[in-house]
Design a protein around this motif. Sequence first.
Motif, short mmCIF file in Angstrom:
data_model
loop_
_atom_site.label_atom_id
_atom_site.label_comp_id
_atom_site.label_asym_id
_atom_site.label_seq_id
_atom_site.Cartn_x
_atom_site.Cartn_y
_atom_site.Cartn_z
N GLY A 134 0.81 -1.23 0.00
CA GLY A 134 0.00 0.00 0.00
C GLY A 134 0.84 1.27 0.00
N GLY A 135 1.77 1.38 0.95
CA GLY A 135 2.60 2.58 1.04
C GLY A 135 3.47 2.77 -0.18
N THR A 136 4.06 1.67 -0.67
CA THR A 136 4.93 1.74 -1.85
C THR A 136 4.15 2.18 -3.08
OG1 THR A 136 6.29 -0.06 -0.96
CG2 THR A 136 6.51 0.43 -3.31
N GLY A 140 4.49 5.45 -5.40
CA GLY A 140 4.62 5.34 -6.85
C GLY A 140 3.67 6.29 -7.57
N LEU A 141 2.44 6.42 -7.06
CA LEU A 141 1.49 7.35 -7.65
C LEU A 141 1.98 8.79 -7.52
CD1 LEU A 141 -2.01 5.95 -6.57
CD2 LEU A 141 -0.89 5.77 -8.80
N SER A 142 2.58 9.10 -6.38
CA SER A 142 3.14 10.45 -6.19
C SER A 142 4.26 10.71 -7.19
CB SER A 142 3.67 10.59 -4.76
OG SER A 142 2.64 10.42 -3.81
N LEU A 143 5.07 9.68 -7.44
CA LEU A 143 6.16 9.81 -8.41
C LEU A 143 5.60 10.02 -9.82
CD1 LEU A 143 9.14 9.70 -9.15
CD2 LEU A 143 8.94 7.20 -9.27
N LEU A 144 4.54 9.30 -10.15
CA LEU A 144 3.90 9.47 -11.46
C LEU A 144 3.37 10.89 -11.63
CD1 LEU A 144 1.91 6.13 -11.94
CD2 LEU A 144 4.02 6.82 -13.08
N PHE A 145 2.76 11.42 -10.57
CA PHE A 145 2.25 12.79 -10.63
C PHE A 145 3.38 13.78 -10.85
CE2 PHE A 145 1.22 16.77 -8.38
CZ PHE A 145 0.12 17.17 -9.13
N LEU A 146 4.49 13.56 -10.13
CA LEU A 146 5.65 14.45 -10.27
C LEU A 146 6.21 14.38 -11.70
CD1 LEU A 146 7.72 16.35 -8.97
CD2 LEU A 146 9.01 14.33 -8.26
N LEU A 176 -2.90 -6.68 -7.16
CA LEU A 176 -2.55 -7.55 -6.03
C LEU A 176 -3.07 -6.96 -4.72
CD1 LEU A 176 1.20 -8.30 -6.91
CD2 LEU A 176 -0.69 -9.92 -7.05
N PHE A 177 -2.79 -5.68 -4.51
CA PHE A 177 -3.16 -5.02 -3.26
C PHE A 177 -4.68 -4.97 -3.07
CE2 PHE A 177 -4.32 -1.06 -1.05
CZ PHE A 177 -3.71 -1.28 0.18
#
Length: 227
Positions: A134-136, A140-146, A176-177
């Motif tokens: 979940g945290g990872t 990853g979504l934050s990185l995609l936004f950036l 998976l999550f």
Amino acid sequence: MNVFDRNINFDALFKFSQISHSTQVHLKNVYSSLAVCMFVAAAGSYVHVVTRLFQGGVLSVLGSLGMMFWLAMTPHNSETERKRLAILAGFAFLTGKLMTLCIIVTAFMGTSAIFICFTLSALYAKRRSYLFLGGTLMSGLSLLFLMSVMNMFFGSLMLFKAHMYLGLFIMCGFVLFDTQLIIEKAENGDKDYVWHCVDLFLDFITIFRKLMVILALNDKEKKKEKK
């Protein structure tokens, strides 16, 4: 001994000993609803591309978000079950309309294969084993936004491709999550299979769209090489 002379135990193949019977029934409802969603989404895509009915991307987006909000606000019980299923169908139809290209068989089959493989991995894996993602995944979504914000200034095709491939990888992780999260929610008494279907439907659609873009980019590059 003939290596091809083997008996396949299909009962064992589909037996999930770590999941209670009530949760197995819940999962059947979730995936049945998901199958209907995919059919309705395909119908929405057909209506958009072939008949050109109800044009307007902004209206479709607003309508889809409105349906999703309406579904979230409608309580889950036996009296509202049919109503919520109808809202779910409306949400799937409008989401399908947002696919401006008709469903390409290659992309759809690829998405289905990815989705099925990762879903089965989550179902057969030890319970809660993928919940740590979940945290990872959110990181990853934050990185995609950036990356998206950065590419607004740089306009780099390489960065765009990296965004697509990384996004596809992250969404596979979400399958998976979300699958294991649905199992845990069901084991704890949350039997809202309609909303759980929405979670998996959004995962499927996002993977499909990213795969469509990747295939389109690869096809465009092949055409350039031929020239």
